[in-house]
Design a protein around this motif. Structure first.
Motif, PDB file in Angstrom:
ATOM      1  N   GLU A   1      30.164 -40.757  10.191  1.00  0.00           N
ATOM      2  CA  GLU A   1      30.565 -39.487  10.799  1.00  0.00           C
ATOM      3  C   GLU A   1      29.352 -38.649  11.178  1.00  0.00           C
ATOM      4  O   GLU A   1      28.208 -39.078  11.040  1.00  0.00           O
ATOM      5  CB  GLU A   1      31.457 -38.697   9.814  1.00  0.00           C
ATOM      6  CG  GLU A   1      32.723 -39.466   9.441  1.00  0.00           C
ATOM      7  CD  GLU A   1      33.616 -38.737   8.444  1.00  0.00           C
ATOM      8  OE1 GLU A   1      33.279 -37.603   8.038  1.00  0.00           O
ATOM      9  OE2 GLU A   1      34.662 -39.314   8.085  1.00  0.00           O
TER      10      GLU A   1
ATOM     11  N   THR B   1      33.843 -38.036  14.058  1.00  0.00           N
ATOM     12  CA  THR B   1      33.355 -39.403  13.980  1.00  0.00           C
ATOM     13  C   THR B   1      33.198 -39.934  15.402  1.00  0.00           C
ATOM     14  O   THR B   1      33.882 -39.472  16.314  1.00  0.00           O
ATOM     15  CB  THR B   1      34.304 -40.292  13.149  1.00  0.00           C
ATOM     16  OG1 THR B   1      33.683 -41.557  12.934  1.00  0.00           O
ATOM     17  CG2 THR B   1      35.641 -40.506  13.840  1.00  0.00           C
TER      18      THR B   1
ATOM     19  N   ARG C   1      26.168 -40.801  16.974  1.00  0.00           N
ATOM     20  CA  ARG C   1      26.882 -39.738  16.244  1.00  0.00           C
ATOM     21  C   ARG C   1      26.118 -38.430  16.325  1.00  0.00           C
ATOM     22  O   ARG C   1      26.710 -37.361  16.504  1.00  0.00           O
ATOM     23  CB  ARG C   1      27.094 -40.166  14.785  1.00  0.00           C
ATOM     24  CG  ARG C   1      28.165 -41.222  14.705  1.00  0.00           C
ATOM     25  CD  ARG C   1      28.322 -41.869  13.362  1.00  0.00           C
ATOM     26  NE  ARG C   1      29.241 -43.006  13.530  1.00  0.00           N
ATOM     27  CZ  ARG C   1      29.147 -44.146  12.888  1.00  0.00           C
ATOM     28  NH1 ARG C   1      28.188 -44.339  12.004  1.00  0.00           N
ATOM     29  NH2 ARG C   1      30.014 -45.108  13.123  1.00  0.00           N
TER      30      ARG C   1
ATOM     31  N   ARG D   1      31.304 -25.967   8.713  1.00  0.00           N
ATOM     32  CA  ARG D   1      30.838 -27.325   8.990  1.00  0.00           C
ATOM     33  C   ARG D   1      31.986 -28.089   9.647  1.00  0.00           C
ATOM     34  O   ARG D   1      33.040 -28.265   9.043  1.00  0.00           O
ATOM     35  CB  ARG D   1      30.419 -28.005   7.689  1.00  0.00           C
ATOM     36  CG  ARG D   1      30.029 -29.461   7.857  1.00  0.00           C
ATOM     37  CD  ARG D   1      29.395 -29.997   6.589  1.00  0.00           C
ATOM     38  NE  ARG D   1      28.139 -29.311   6.298  1.00  0.00           N
ATOM     39  CZ  ARG D   1      27.370 -29.582   5.234  1.00  0.00           C
ATOM     40  NH1 ARG D   1      27.741 -30.502   4.371  1.00  0.00           N
ATOM     41  NH2 ARG D   1      26.242 -28.926   5.042  1.00  0.00           N
TER      42      ARG D   1
ATOM     43  N   TYR E   1      28.308 -34.123  11.505  1.00  0.00           N
ATOM     44  CA  TYR E   1      28.817 -32.754  11.435  1.00  0.00           C
ATOM     45  C   TYR E   1      27.823 -31.836  12.105  1.00  0.00           C
ATOM     46  O   TYR E   1      26.703 -32.232  12.427  1.00  0.00           O
ATOM     47  CB  TYR E   1      29.103 -32.326   9.988  1.00  0.00           C
ATOM     48  CG  TYR E   1      27.907 -32.172   9.071  1.00  0.00           C
ATOM     49  CD1 TYR E   1      27.085 -31.034   9.131  1.00  0.00           C
ATOM     50  CD2 TYR E   1      27.601 -33.138   8.115  1.00  0.00           C
ATOM     51  CE1 TYR E   1      26.000 -30.890   8.278  1.00  0.00           C
ATOM     52  CE2 TYR E   1      26.513 -32.997   7.257  1.00  0.00           C
ATOM     53  CZ  TYR E   1      25.720 -31.870   7.344  1.00  0.00           C
ATOM     54  OH  TYR E   1      24.636 -31.724   6.505  1.00  0.00           O
TER      55      TYR E   1
ATOM     56  N   TYR F   1      33.332 -31.547  11.132  1.00  0.00           N
ATOM     57  CA  TYR F   1      33.069 -32.982  11.030  1.00  0.00           C
ATOM     58  C   TYR F   1      33.781 -33.742  12.142  1.00  0.00           C
ATOM     59  O   TYR F   1      34.903 -33.408  12.520  1.00  0.00           O
ATOM     60  CB  TYR F   1      33.628 -33.544   9.728  1.00  0.00           C
ATOM     61  CG  TYR F   1      32.911 -33.145   8.471  1.00  0.00           C
ATOM     62  CD1 TYR F   1      31.867 -33.920   7.968  1.00  0.00           C
ATOM     63  CD2 TYR F   1      33.302 -32.019   7.763  1.00  0.00           C
ATOM     64  CE1 TYR F   1      31.231 -33.577   6.782  1.00  0.00           C
ATOM     65  CE2 TYR F   1      32.666 -31.665   6.570  1.00  0.00           C
ATOM     66  CZ  TYR F   1      31.639 -32.447   6.088  1.00  0.00           C
ATOM     67  OH  TYR F   1      31.017 -32.110   4.920  1.00  0.00           O
TER      68      TYR F   1
ATOM     69  N   ASP G   1      26.691 -27.664  11.343  1.00  0.00           N
ATOM     70  CA  ASP G   1      26.903 -26.400  10.629  1.00  0.00           C
ATOM     71  C   ASP G   1      26.626 -25.255  11.586  1.00  0.00           C
ATOM     72  O   ASP G   1      25.614 -25.270  12.298  1.00  0.00           O
ATOM     73  CB  ASP G   1      25.919 -26.279   9.458  1.00  0.00           C
ATOM     74  CG  ASP G   1      26.332 -27.121   8.268  1.00  0.00           C
ATOM     75  OD1 ASP G   1      27.463 -27.644   8.272  1.00  0.00           O
ATOM     76  OD2 ASP G   1      25.517 -27.254   7.333  1.00  0.00           O
TER      77      ASP G   1
ATOM     78  N   ARG H   1      37.682 -32.654  10.575  1.00  0.00           N
ATOM     79  CA  ARG H   1      38.006 -31.598   9.618  1.00  0.00           C
ATOM     80  C   ARG H   1      36.928 -30.536   9.658  1.00  0.00           C
ATOM     81  O   ARG H   1      35.877 -30.735  10.269  1.00  0.00           O
ATOM     82  CB  ARG H   1      38.144 -32.163   8.202  1.00  0.00           C
ATOM     83  CG  ARG H   1      36.850 -32.723   7.635  1.00  0.00           C
ATOM     84  CD  ARG H   1      37.113 -33.535   6.362  1.00  0.00           C
ATOM     85  NE  ARG H   1      35.876 -34.006   5.762  1.00  0.00           N
ATOM     86  CZ  ARG H   1      35.198 -35.070   6.175  1.00  0.00           C
ATOM     87  NH1 ARG H   1      35.619 -35.771   7.223  1.00  0.00           N
ATOM     88  NH2 ARG H   1      34.085 -35.435   5.581  1.00  0.00           N
TER      89      ARG H   1
ATOM     90  N   ALA I   1      27.272 -34.869  18.003  1.00  0.00           N
ATOM     91  CA  ALA I   1      27.186 -33.558  17.337  1.00  0.00           C
ATOM     92  C   ALA I   1      26.630 -32.504  18.299  1.00  0.00           C
ATOM     93  O   ALA I   1      27.101 -31.366  18.332  1.00  0.00           O
ATOM     94  CB  ALA I   1      26.315 -33.659  16.082  1.00  0.00           C
TER      95      ALA I   1
END
Ligand SMILES: [Zn+2]
Ligand SMILES: [Zn+2]
Length: 595
Positions: free
Chosen positions: A48, A178, A15, A174, A50, A176, A52, A157, A19
């Motif tokens: 998940e 998965t 994950r 941010r 994320y 997100y 930023d 999202r 990212a």
């Protein structure tokens, strides 16, 4: 997947790696994106990940397909993740050239040792850097081997976030997503998310008219009649159970002088989370209680206790206030005003085992009623930070562990994670969507009895310190009800349903008999409403279904003549005609429930 790694670790690396790929893809959306998209941090979280970032214009879900397209290209290229160590100067120069101000701040933090080594890219000599394809990031890793492993991902999202969580700093976006190891895992997760969204307690709370929130009182719940019923009914059942288990209920003040909070230690450790009341000079002199413990210590201390009085158990469903930041408030799950099924049990050291047995019995009775399996995390002594005697701790921890084993409760030990004043059990329930929800805590406490100088008289006449057990089984009723709403998707068991039964007429001709049916059920303490509107019967049924009412009783010509009711059950479907008395017996059996 390399065999030496735990599956969870692999998923976290997967994950986090995804990212990186996403950050690169967002940069591709903008001309000169390497300079204009300013990356902050991008960790994995549960299921998940994320990232930023500060972006030239807000990202919306409409951008996702374009971002995913760039991600897929990098995944297809199957670029390796390569680590390098740069000197601080080298890293500063590289990120400065690209206007990556957040990375520069992180590098300065690393060189000042302000950012902990585990947070961001740091090596013994300099800064850890990861490359994948054309993308370079400040990163401690670890990563997977190649981008090709990230192919089962989806962006989910986007929300706002502040740099370093500080509302005085830059507002970031941010994004997100998965990522999973297999296509099946990804699809299962997306399906679970969809189901969870349908059951979201904020959505159902509105649709089922259970509660409201208003900006005039952030984080405090307005319970509507149906929600208030559930709340009160639950707290009443809990109260009855505790009474039968030797608990005494008390009601204690909301506001206390600061001297009490100094004695309890809350002033020192918890002040920022409390609602303070200030004098004219602006100094806080008292505060709303965030917990009941200090009040119960005062009650205990007000009389002399003999060992014969122990265990002494005080139960309190008093209103608590916690000054949670506005941004963290969320439906019923995170609120500022709450009540718990809170209790403090004062015991001798010899009584700890017995008392934990009894407390676990309460868990089984309450959670068993809701078909909620539970497990617990057992936090044990931090060797560098604990109060009191090592032997007492060791004995207490052995006792707790053997009680967990005897009761065949699934648990994991978190070594060294206990607060300095005593070992702790955190309970999670597994809801019908297979999610773990944190509810209850049982905390052994050697400290408060010291701080309040509590004593009991031992059999030999000497003065001894009792031990306190802080325990809440449901935890906050607000959060517990949120969990129940989602667990049942709003279809509460009959005993807890605010409306158990709707009597509906096929036409106005049958109102008299329908009213008689309603009255009879009301006399038996059933919560029953009469729908004698002019709506078609189909519309009445639809309405009752939407409200998840357990029983619908349809009244027409045949039912009136034979003094029966046609029963439709929410859970069992069409049951057909039943003599009125038989239905009354059936529903009474169902609602007759104690924990
Ligand atoms: Zn990274
Ligand atoms: Zn407490």
């Amino acid at each position: 997947m390399p065999e030496s790694n735990q599956p969870e670790d692999y998923l976290e690396r997967l994950r986090h790696s995804t990212a990186h790929i996403m950050a690169y893809a967002v940069q591709q959306l903008f001309p000169d994106g390497e300079h204009t998209v300013k990356l902050a941090i991008g960790p994995p979280i549960e299921n998940e990940f994320y990232y930023d970032m500060e972006v030239p214009r807000p990202i919306t879900p409409d951008d996702f397909s374009e971002i995913e397209k760039h991600m897929k290209a990098m995944i297809k290229a199957n670029a390796p993740f390569v680590q390098e160590t740069w000197t601080f100067d080298q890293a500063r120069e590289w990120f400065a050239e690209r206007n990556q101000k957040f990375k520069l701040e992180l590098i300065d933090g690393i060189s000042d040792q302000e950012v902990s080594a585990s947070d961001e890219g740091v090596a013994d000599e300099g800064v850890s850097i990861y490359h994948n394809g054309d993308f370079t990031d400040l990163c401690k890793g670890p990563h997977i081997e190649k981008t090709g492993e990230c192919r089962y991902f989806k962006l989910l999202r986007v929300s706002g976030a502040y740099w370093r969580g500080d509302s005085n700093r830059e507002q970031l976006q941010r994004i997100y997503g998965t990522a999973w190891e297999t296509k099946n895992d990804l699809q299962a997760y997306l399906k679970q998310r969809e189901e969870a969204a349908k059951r979201d307690h904020r959505k159902l709370g509105r649709e089922l008219e259970l509660f409201q929130m208003h900006p005039e009182s952030p984080g405090s719940v307005f319970w509507l009649p149906k929600g208030a019923f559930i709340y009160n009914h639950l707290s009443e059942k809990v109260r009855k159970l505790y009474l039968s288990e030797g608990y005494q209920e008390v009601r204690t003040p909301l506001i206390y002088d600061s001297s009490l909070w100094e004695t309890s230690g809350h002033w020192e450790h918890f002040k920022d989370d409390m609602f303070l009341i200030e004098n004219e000079e602006g100094d806080p002199t008292s505060a709303l209680k965030p917990m009941n413990c200090p009040a119960h210590m005062l009650i205990y201390k007000s009389v002399r206790h003999s060992y014969r009085d122990l265990p002494y158990r005080l139960h309190d469903q008093g209103v608590l206030h916690r000054n949670e930041a506005t941004g963290t408030l969320s439906g019923l799950s995170r609120v500022r005003q709450l009540c718990q099924d809170d209790a403090h049990n004062f015991v001798t050291e010899d009584q700890i085992a017995d008392e934990y047995e009894r407390i676990l019995g309460l868990f089984q009775r309450i959670y068993g009623t809701f078909d909620l399996p539970f497990r617990c995390d057992f936090s044990t002594r931090n060797p560098d930070k604990f109060m009191g005697d090592v032997d007492v701790w060791n004995r207490a921890e052995d006792i707790l562990e053997s009680v967990l084993k005897n009761n065949q409760i699934e648990y994991t030990v978190d070594p060294g994670e206990a607060a300095f004043y005593g070992p702790k059990l955190d309970f999670q329930v597994r809801d019908s969507l297979n999610r773990d929800v944190q509810c209850a805590t049982v905390q052994l406490d050697f400290q408060l009895p010291e701080r309040f100088e509590l004593i009991y008289i031992a059999p030999d006449g000497s003065e001894k310190r009792p031990v306190v057990i802080h325990r809440a089984i449901c935890g906050s009723f607000e959060r517990f009800i949120a969990m129940l709403i989602e667990h049942y998707a709003g279809a509460f068991p009959t005993w807890l349903s605010p409306v158990q039964c709707v009597v509906m007429t096929i036409s106005q001709k049958f109102v008299d008999y329908a009213t008689e049916v309603q009255q009879l059920l009301l006399q038996k303490d059933c919560r029953v409403v009469l729908d004698n509107s002019d709506d078609k019967i189909g519309a009445k049924i639809r309405q009752a279904r939407l409200q998840r009412v357990p029983y619908m009783l349809i009244i027409g010509e045949r039912e009136q003549q034979s003094r029966t009711v046609s029963v439709r059950s929410r859970d069992e479907g069409d049951i057909g005609a039943m003599p009125l008395d038989s239905f009354v017996d059936k529903i009474i059996r169902e609602v007759d429930l104690d924990f």
